[in-house]
Write a protein that holds these residues in place. Structure first.
Motif, short mmCIF file in Angstrom:
data_model
loop_
_atom_site.label_atom_id
_atom_site.label_comp_id
_atom_site.label_asym_id
_atom_site.label_seq_id
_atom_site.Cartn_x
_atom_site.Cartn_y
_atom_site.Cartn_z
N PHE A 46 53.28 -13.59 -32.08
CA PHE A 46 54.54 -13.49 -32.57
C PHE A 46 55.28 -15.05 -32.36
CE2 PHE A 46 58.49 -14.69 -29.40
CZ PHE A 46 59.36 -14.24 -30.48
N SER A 49 53.96 -16.30 -35.97
CA SER A 49 54.94 -15.65 -36.96
C SER A 49 56.26 -16.08 -37.09
CB SER A 49 54.93 -13.91 -36.90
OG SER A 49 55.77 -13.26 -37.83
N THR A 50 56.83 -16.44 -36.12
CA THR A 50 58.39 -16.77 -36.05
C THR A 50 58.56 -18.28 -35.62
OG1 THR A 50 58.45 -16.31 -33.73
CG2 THR A 50 58.72 -14.61 -35.26
N TYR A 52 59.05 -19.45 -32.71
CA TYR A 52 59.86 -19.18 -31.46
C TYR A 52 59.59 -20.33 -30.57
CZ TYR A 52 62.63 -16.87 -27.66
OH TYR A 52 63.31 -16.60 -26.45
N ALA A 107 63.44 -11.25 -27.43
CA ALA A 107 63.07 -11.61 -28.71
C ALA A 107 61.55 -11.15 -29.21
CB ALA A 107 62.96 -13.24 -28.61
N TYR A 108 60.58 -11.11 -28.38
CA TYR A 108 59.40 -10.49 -28.76
C TYR A 108 59.52 -9.21 -29.31
CZ TYR A 108 54.49 -8.64 -28.61
OH TYR A 108 53.46 -7.92 -28.85
N TRP A 111 61.20 -8.61 -32.41
CA TRP A 111 60.08 -9.14 -33.43
C TRP A 111 59.08 -7.76 -33.66
CZ3 TRP A 111 54.84 -9.76 -32.67
CH2 TRP A 111 54.01 -10.26 -33.67
#
Length: 258
Positions: A46, A49-50, A52, A107-108, A111
């Motif tokens: 995650f 990928s983001t 974050y 948030a995870y 996603w």
């Protein structure tokens, strides 16, 4: 994920703490819930990928209990990668991710195309579709034939020696086996964030002022809890603020669906 057909069950416990009372009827719709807590490896995907940034990273510290000082501390640099701080060990890939706030967990989940489970869904799953009347998700005892059934705190004091269950801190997800309905770590290892604002159950004597910034956590953890073995039960409940990150708190996701 494990699928549960929706239904009506009796939530709470008259034998537990005041915030678990009264037992009341709740109906949930069909849903899926993660078999295990989200792991460090899954959370890393995650992040990659983001890009974050977790609350702990933004704040610059996170909650770790110092066994030397016997108190909670905000440790600079403690994150999901290094839950004890930069001088501590790296979080193992197959262990549940910790040092994640409710905000991070949400948030995870978004996603991943999922969401956090409601408190009722979590208990419904821990009770194997509401049918299980046992104390814990796996049965009525923490120790069976000399073997611990979950990663729990041994003893009643913070100073008590640990490791009799095989681990001092977190354990690999699924290490202790599955419940009758295929879930793991539904008691002990790490607390699980739930979607709900922490509130009193209807009709009981327990009262609390609901706060949108305070959410439910379920399942207990490897670390000492003032409620002892009660914290691992299917009905036990606690709470924390949405920005809090701790070395014994993680999450699993859910998804609606028939």
């Amino acid at each position: 994920m494990v699928h549960f057909v929706g239904g009506t069950f009796m939530m709470g416990s008259e034998k537990g703490l005041s915030n678990e009372k009264p037992v009341h009827q709740v109906t949930v719709k069909s849903f899926y819930i993660d078999k295990t807590p989200v792991t460090v490896a899954e959370f890393r995907r995650f992040i990659k990928s983001t890009g974050y940034m977790t609350d702990a990273q933004n704040f610059g510290d996170a909650g770790v209990f110092s066994f030397q000082k016997r108190q909670w501390e905000l440790v600079p640099g403690a994150t999901w990668k290094y839950p004890f701080g930069p001088d501590g060990p790296k979080a193992p890939d197959n262990h549940p991710v910790t040092q994640v706030s409710w905000n991070d967990a949400s948030a995870y989940a978004e996603w991943a195309g999922k969401r956090l489970p409601s408190e009722a869904e979590w208990e419904y799953a821990a009770r194997c579709g509401g049918e299980n009347k046992s104390t814990y998700s796996w049965g009525d005892k923490l120790i069976v034939d000399g073997k611990y059934q979950a990663n729990v705190w041994q003893g009643n004091q913070i100073t008590d020696r640990q490791g009799a269950d095989g681990f001092v801190y977190t354990s690999p997800v699924g290490y202790y086996g599955e419940t009758a309905c295929g879930l793991t770590d539904m008691g002990g290892n790490v607390w699980n964030w739930c979607a709900d604002v922490y509130e009193a159950y209807p009709g009981g004597e327990y009262t609390v002022q609901p706060n949108q910034n305070v959410r439910v956590i379920r399942g207990g953890s490897f670390f000492f809890d003032a409620n002892g073995a009660y914290s691992y039960t299917v009905s036990a409940r606690s709470m924390n603020s949405i920005e809090t990150s701790l070395f014994n708190m993680g999450f699993r996701c859910a998804r609606s669906g028939e």
